[in-house]
Design an enzyme around this catalytic site. Structure first.
Site, PDB file in Angstrom:
ATOM      1  N   ASN A  33       5.893  27.893   3.278  1.00 28.66           N
ATOM      2  CA  ASN A  33       4.650  27.190   2.941  1.00 28.66           C
ATOM      3  C   ASN A  33       4.738  26.730   1.495  1.00 28.66           C
ATOM      4  OD1 ASN A  33       1.930  26.285   3.285  1.00 28.66           O
ATOM      5  ND2 ASN A  33       1.213  28.094   2.174  1.00 28.66           N
ATOM      6  N   ASP A  44      -1.797  32.742   1.973  1.00 28.82           N
ATOM      7  CA  ASP A  44      -1.102  32.317   0.756  1.00 28.82           C
ATOM      8  C   ASP A  44      -0.367  33.482   0.087  1.00 28.82           C
ATOM      9  OD1 ASP A  44      -1.884  29.657   1.087  1.00 28.82           O
ATOM     10  OD2 ASP A  44      -3.803  30.048   0.131  1.00 28.82           O
ATOM     11  N   SER A  52       3.922  26.496  -5.745  1.00 28.62           N
ATOM     12  CA  SER A  52       4.825  27.554  -5.289  1.00 28.62           C
ATOM     13  C   SER A  52       5.259  27.305  -3.849  1.00 28.62           C
ATOM     14  CB  SER A  52       4.096  28.915  -5.299  1.00 28.62           C
ATOM     15  OG  SER A  52       3.432  29.163  -6.512  1.00 28.62           O
ATOM     16  N   HIS A  88       2.101  25.860  -1.760  1.00 27.96           N
ATOM     17  CA  HIS A  88       0.715  26.064  -2.187  1.00 27.96           C
ATOM     18  C   HIS A  88       0.551  25.506  -3.594  1.00 27.96           C
ATOM     19  CE1 HIS A  88      -3.231  27.882  -2.140  1.00 27.96           C
ATOM     20  NE2 HIS A  88      -3.004  28.308  -3.371  1.00 27.96           N
ATOM     21  N   GLU A 126      -0.613  37.714   5.074  1.00 26.43           N
ATOM     22  CA  GLU A 126      -1.669  37.533   4.074  1.00 26.43           C
ATOM     23  C   GLU A 126      -1.812  36.049   3.717  1.00 26.43           C
ATOM     24  OE1 GLU A 126      -2.586  38.620  -0.573  1.00 26.43           O
ATOM     25  OE2 GLU A 126      -0.681  39.195   0.312  1.00 26.43           O
ATOM     26  N   LEU A 134      -3.053  31.255  10.066  1.00 25.22           N
ATOM     27  CA  LEU A 134      -2.212  31.616  11.211  1.00 25.22           C
ATOM     28  C   LEU A 134      -2.328  33.102  11.509  1.00 25.22           C
ATOM     29  CD1 LEU A 134       0.743  29.423  10.023  1.00 25.22           C
ATOM     30  CD2 LEU A 134      -0.613  29.040  12.102  1.00 25.22           C
TER      31      LEU A 134
HETATM   32  C1  GRF Z   1      -0.627  20.101  -0.730  1.00 28.51           C
HETATM   33  O1  GRF Z   1      -1.388  20.191  -1.895  1.00 28.51           O
HETATM   34  C2  GRF Z   1      -0.047  21.432  -0.385  1.00 28.51           C
HETATM   35  O2  GRF Z   1       0.269  22.189  -1.500  1.00 28.51           O
HETATM   36  C3  GRF Z   1      -1.170  22.081   0.368  1.00 28.51           C
HETATM   37  O3  GRF Z   1      -1.727  21.048   1.123  1.00 28.51           O
HETATM   38  C4  GRF Z   1      -1.487  19.808   0.485  1.00 28.51           C
HETATM   39  C5  GRF Z   1      -0.796  18.914   1.459  1.00 28.51           C
HETATM   40  O4  GRF Z   1      -0.655  17.620   0.971  1.00 28.51           O
HETATM   41  N1  GRF Z   1      -0.675  23.191   1.146  1.00 28.51           N
HETATM   42  P1  GRF Z   1       0.158  16.542   1.803  1.00 28.51           P
HETATM   43  O5  GRF Z   1      -0.504  16.450   3.175  1.00 28.51           O
HETATM   44  O6  GRF Z   1       1.569  17.005   1.894  1.00 28.51           O
HETATM   45  O7  GRF Z   1       0.021  15.252   1.048  1.00 28.51           O
END
Ligand code: GRF
Length: 215
Positions: free
Chosen positions: A109, A147, A138, A111, A145, A95
């Protein structure tokens, strides 16, 4: 007052499902998912949203040549729903700083790593390749930045001997499904805030690694 949430995704949407379930299962959840937006028309997450009677929108990035133009259109689309919170749930787009600034303090978000370790893709394979003993996921407020951004919540697990990246990823995903609904609930309850120093929970500054989720 209900916290209006717009979820952005590109894929399976299992984290969206976890949010839907946690809101539905609670008698008095302070949040409502008002729309799910995807850049991918056939993302399974859209199907999950439709099944839950949530409005869906698709904005295909391939019809835009400039990232900034796409992000402006995305902002316009999202803002039609007047969200209090925008939740990134597997939205596979970087983004622009304009987008991030527009939603500063109301953009979360998730991650699949213990940030700041393993930003970017293929986190489970990279954790294994480096011989990490601990891994996890997390939730963070989003900054410009990739992630990056102050951490709200982390869940950790011990890597098992000879564990495959698929098996590890599955265990981490199960933790994601616990911590994302928790972080969203806190936000909706007004319990977490982004402040210049980091993230506050109930008025107290969290450590840089965020709140440690016990499972
Ligand atoms: C997850 O691993 C999340 O951490 C990452 O993208 C993936 C999304 O999985 N950002 P889902 O579409 O929610 O199953």
């Amino acid at each position: 007052m209900t916290c209006r949430i717009v979820v952005l995704l590109s894929g399976s949407g299992s984290n969206l499902q976890a949010l839907i379930d946690s809101i539905q299962q609670s008698a008095e959840h302070p949040a409502q998912i008002v729309a799910v937006v995807s850049n991918v028309a056939d993302a399974f997450g859209l199907e999950r949203a439709r099944n839950a009677k949530i409005a869906t929108q698709v904005l295909d990035h391939r019809s835009f040549t400039e990232r900034t133009a796409y992000d402006q259109a995305l902002i316009a689309l999202i803002d039609q729903y007047q969200p209090d919170l925008v939740v990134l749930a597997g939205f596979m787009r970087i983004l622009s700083s304009t987008f991030v600034a527009h939603y500063q303090g109301r953009l979360l978000n998730i991650h699949p790593s213990l940030l700041p370790a393993f930003k970017g893709l293929n986190t489970h394979a990279r954790a294994l390749a480096e011989g990490a003993h601990e891994h996890g996921c997390s939730v963070h407020f989003v900054t410009a930045e990739l992630d990056g951004g102050p951490l709200v919540l982390q869940a950790r697990l011990a890597v098992l001997p000879d564990e495959s990246s698929q098996a590890l990823g599955k265990r981490v995903l199960a933790l994601e499904h616990q911590i994302y609904p928790q972080a969203v609930r806190w936000f909706a309850q007004g319990r977490i805030q982004l402040i210049p120093e980091g993230v506050q929970l109930d008025g107290t500054l969290l450590p840089a690694s965020g709140f440690l989720f016990h499972h």
